[in-house]
Design an enzyme around this catalytic site. Structure first.
Site, short mmCIF file in Angstrom:
data_model
loop_
_atom_site.label_atom_id
_atom_site.label_comp_id
_atom_site.label_asym_id
_atom_site.label_seq_id
_atom_site.Cartn_x
_atom_site.Cartn_y
_atom_site.Cartn_z
N HIS A 93 -84.30 -19.65 -78.00
CA HIS A 93 -83.47 -20.66 -78.69
C HIS A 93 -83.31 -21.86 -77.78
O HIS A 93 -82.55 -21.82 -76.81
CB HIS A 93 -82.11 -20.06 -79.06
N HIS A 95 -83.76 -26.55 -77.70
CA HIS A 95 -83.76 -27.80 -78.47
C HIS A 95 -84.58 -28.83 -77.69
O HIS A 95 -84.04 -29.73 -77.06
CB HIS A 95 -82.34 -28.30 -78.71
N HIS A 250 -78.34 -21.19 -87.14
CA HIS A 250 -77.14 -21.42 -86.33
C HIS A 250 -75.95 -20.93 -87.16
O HIS A 250 -75.68 -21.47 -88.24
CB HIS A 250 -76.97 -22.91 -86.04
N GLU A 253 -70.74 -21.19 -85.34
CA GLU A 253 -70.53 -21.82 -84.03
C GLU A 253 -69.17 -22.52 -84.03
O GLU A 253 -69.07 -23.74 -84.03
CB GLU A 253 -71.66 -22.80 -83.72
N ASN A 351 -79.32 -25.91 -75.33
CA ASN A 351 -79.48 -27.33 -75.00
C ASN A 351 -79.60 -27.54 -73.50
O ASN A 351 -78.99 -26.82 -72.72
CB ASN A 351 -78.30 -28.12 -75.53
#
Length: 462
Positions: A93, A95, A250, A253, A351
């Protein structure tokens, strides 16, 4: 005499025998061994000999008992003296389209809303194909240097941007095919999939061999799940199934305990009989729910075969952030309870240097080290390495993340001997041995991106 802390020389060679390598058993398979090891230490590791020929693992077995022909000529023998050897990492996972934008895309208050606003503004102003490609490749150079062999990236797939981003991804995937396996997930708001553009996006994803994704979370102050969530999920899974696509979402969250999207996803998988893989990332609100709700959700997920990715660094950074207030919880999901319920759980880097998480370096060992501390994945610690190895590979549908004969010899060799030593230092001197060849490229310098990130030069900094 060579100091104990220094490495032996690891050659790039066609045939190598790594002797006395200490390997976590959770990163092997029973059929891997010429003979099963006699025992393991308290970390769940054991001493093995590993033979590599022409870039392939050809034999693995108990140290000193694996190879009848270890004295033959033409093979480079290296005594690792009990140092850790792992398969290369997988990050399930990430980005990559957002990576490295923090110098030009801030987050005013460190919040989730601030991250979303900063990222959206940067996308609208700067995301040309050349910009995305340069940042993606910078991230891949970091990941390969640190020892990753596969990454699944979520790609912002908004109308007007999706086609360009996916074209860049396919270009980069082709250029890097021999060094790292890349997968991509279309990340679009849920409403998109009920529009004509949503159908075009699904066709684009199918043509690129991608995965369907979206955000599912209840707004922070809502107390009731939306009435349309179940029909929406049924439609989404139907559209994905008709195109032969997997789904990666997602989910939840948020700290809002009323957000029970994970339960609804599991019910939808069971209700529709969805044939593909379903992975849910984050799942933060589960930690805020009553035990009875947690048990019901995890039982449904186990029955439905839903896999989970925990993203501890970004969730620790974003969740429970309030101005002037020290956070009261860690923002992460219930990994221990999920493991006990039989779910496959992996850890992802999420991220890197963007408004959602302004730190990181695409280093999955760093993510693992932080996960152990944040999530208390110790006492015992033995299965921890599988979260960025075997388990991540299962969620990605890849035959990586474990050592077994016949697999490509994609190894990371550490100076550490125990898992405690592994987690106590960054292991920045690790050696990456990819199919018999040493990975020698250094980490890229941040200055390489100054022209697109508009970073200040040292002479102009105040």
């Amino acid at each position: 005499m060579r100091p104990v802390s220094s490495y032996p020389d690891i050659p790039s060679a066609r045939r190598i025998l790594l002797r006395r390598a200490r390997v976590p058993l959770c990163l092997t398979t029973p059929e891997a061994f010429t003979r099963m090891p006699d025992g393991r230490d308290e970390d769940g590791t054991t001493l093995l000999d590993i033979r590599v020929e022409d870039g392939t693992l050809t034999a693995i077995g108990p140290s000193g008992q694996t190879h009848a022909s270890v004295d033959e000529g033409g093979i480079a023998q290296v005594d690792l003296a009990g140092r850790q050897v792992w398969p290369m990492f997988l990050d399930c996972h990430a980005h990559l389209d957002k990576t490295q934008i923090i110098p030009r895309a801030g987050n005013a208050d460190g919040s989730f809303a601030g991250a979303r606003e900063g990222s959206m503004a940067d996308r609208q102003r700067h995301w040309t194909q050349a910009d995305i490609e340069r940042r993606m490749e910078f991230a891949l150079r970091c990941a390969v240097h640190h020892g990753s062999s596969a990454i699944r990236t979520h790609l912002d797939s908004h109308e007007g941007q999706a086609e360009a981003t996916w074209e860049v991804f396919q270009t980069v995937r082709g250029k890097w095919r021999e060094r790292i396996t890349l997968q991509a997930v279309a990340l679009a708001v849920a409403e998109v999939y009920d529009t004509p553009f949503g159908d075009r996006l699904l066709d684009l994803v199918a043509a690129a061999g991608g995965i369907v994704g979206t955000f599912l979370r209840l707004p922070d102050h809502d107390t009731e799940m939306p009435a349309g969530i179940d029909p929406f999920l049924d439609r989404l899974f139907d559209k994905a199934a008709r195109r032969g696509l997997d789904v990666d979402l997602h989910v939840d969250e948020t700290a809002n305990p009323a957000s029970r999207m994970l339960e609804h996803v599991a019910r939808a998988v069971l209700r529709t009989g969805f044939p593909g893989r379903v992975v849910c990332g984050h799942c933060c609100s589960l930690a805020m729910q009553a035990p009875s709700q947690v048990q019901r959700t995890l039982e449904l997920c186990a029955t439905a075969g839903v896999g989970i990715v925990t993203l501890p660094t970004a969730n620790l950074y974003l969740q429970d952030r309030r101005p002037g207030i020290t956070p009261r919880w860690r923002g992460v999901t219930l990994v221990r309870e999920m493991q006990a319920a039989g779910l496959t759980v992996a850890v992802g880097g999420d991220n890197v240097r963007d408004p959602f998480f302004p730190y990181g370096d695409n280093d999955m060992l760093d993510t693992l080290r932080q996960a152990v501390r944040i999530l208390h994945l110790d006492h015992p610690i033995a299965d921890m390495p599988s979260l960025a190895g075997r388990n991540a590979a299962q969620l990605m549908g890849l035959e990586q993340g474990v050592l077994r004969p016949g697999a490509a010899a994609r190894l990371v060799i550490f100076n550490a001997r125990s898992l405690n030593e592994m987690l106590s230092r960054p292991q920045s001197d690790r050696i990456v041995l990819d199919r018999g060849h040493l990975v020698t490229e250094p980490l890229p310098a941040y200055e390489e991106l100054d022209d697109i990130l508009q970073a200040p030069s040292p002479g102009n900094m105040s």
